[in-house]
Design an enzyme around this catalytic site. Structure first.
Site, PDB file in Angstrom:
ATOM      1  N   PRO A   1       0.844  -1.115  -0.248  1.00 50.59           N
ATOM      2  CG  PRO A   1      -0.457  -1.423   1.836  1.00 50.59           C
ATOM      3  CD  PRO A   1       0.585  -1.902   1.248  1.00 50.59           C
ATOM      4  CD  GLU A   2       2.924   2.686  -4.516  1.00 54.02           C
ATOM      5  OE1 GLU A   2       3.058   3.955  -4.943  1.00 54.02           O
ATOM      6  OE2 GLU A   2       3.107   1.824  -5.336  1.00 54.02           O
TER       7      GLU A   2
END
Length: 295
Positions: free
Chosen positions: A2-3
């Site tokens: 997840p960014e």
DNA sequence: ATTGGCCCCTGTTAGC
DNA sequence: TGCTAACAGGGGCCAA
């Protein structure tokens, strides 16, 4: 994994369901994730009310009524979900098993409006971690972070300062969380494509001899902001195992211009290029060798 | 001080 | 179809 857009999507999904809730019980199904759980995690959380659900870079920051803050990083495969029973508008996730293999932490919570439910943190690869602070701003994880890319402190001048004299490729420089906080492999690739910058150019070459940003660095700052805004708007990206906190998938992956699109035609209007994949610092870089040339 | 490489761990997928 | 190897969104740590 997840960014920033995915973590922000998780934050927004959790907030309405857990802010204002009381943590009745904390269950840890193993002693550690990437790092050991804090020794006092259970005693510090149980009985407290959740007063805020924030984010800094890729970290979730959950504020408690006793003033402490839970810092949570999802690593590559971390996810939050609710058990299906309890909450009155249950976010369905996978079929909820009684003791799913990778459910490492469970909070029993009771919310004045939504009633009782279980907030579950799962993480197959266990690259994520959870920490606890009296003063979260003192956390070493937050100390050296660069500006939020969607905040006022992120701009071309700021990048120019950090890039001056840098011999590292621009791709690696943007992955460095001290330069700008929250980008990862996907959104770096997308931003560089939008700004028409070759990932292999050295960061220092985007700065003039006087230390000012070249025009293309303005394009890059704009591209970074824009790609993140668009991704957040559609709920982030979903690759393999990522789901947002309400159990749905993000949609931004359908808009990738280059990431994971090796061999496909470049989507830039009038560009005749084909997306290439190379490896930089051991990680895949996707780009168009035809329209990404600026330095 | 920088910068590159390795590693943590598990699951999925590509290739033979 | 089945096995093996490569690869995956992150980032801390160590060595050059």
């Amino acid at each position: 994994m997840p960014e920033l857009p995915e973590v922000e999507t998780v934050r927004r999904g959790l907030e309405p369901w857990i802010e204002g809730a009381t943590i009745d019980k904390v269950t840890l199904n193993r002693p550690d994730l990437r790092f050991p759980f804090p020794k006092d995690l259970q005693s510090a959380l149980e009985g407290q009310k959740i007063v805020s659900v924030g984010r800094r870079a890729k970290y979730l920051l959950i504020g408690l009524s006793n003033g402490k803050t839970v810092l949570s990083h999802l690593g590559m495969t971390g996810s939050y979900r609710f058990a299906e029973h309890g909450i009155d508008k249950p976010p369905r996730y996978y079929e909820v098993e009684p003791t799913p293999k990778h459910d490492h932490m469970v909070w029993d919570i009771s919310h004045p409006k939504h009633g009782k439910s279980h907030l579950i943190y799962a993480d197959p690869r266990r690259f994520g971690f959870v920490d606890l602070y009296d003063h979260v701003e003192d956390s070493p994880y937050l100390k050296g972070l660069g500006p939020e890319p969607l905040g006022n402190d992120f701009n071309a001048d700021e990048m120019a300062e950090k890039f001056t004299g840098k011999k590292t490729p621009i791709k690696a420089a943007l992955l460095d969380q001290r330069v700008v906080a929250g980008l990862g492999n996907i959104y770096v690739a997308e931003a560089l494509h939008r700004a028409h910058i070759l990932p292999t150019v050295l960061a220092g070459t985007l700065v003039t001899a006087k230390g000012k940003p070249k025009p293309v660095l303005e394009d890059l700052a704009h591209a970074v902001r824009q790609v993140l805004i668009e991704a957040i708007e559609v709920g982030g990206s979903t690759l393999r195992d990522f789901r947002n906190a309400e159990g749905g998938s993000g949609y931004f992956q359908h808009r990738f211009a280059v990431y994971d699109r090796e061999g496909e035609p470049c989507p830039t209007p009038l560009c005749t290029g084909t997306i290439q994949r190379i490896v930089q610092s051991g990680r895949s870089t996707f780009f168009c060798p035809v329209c990404q040339k600026k330095a």
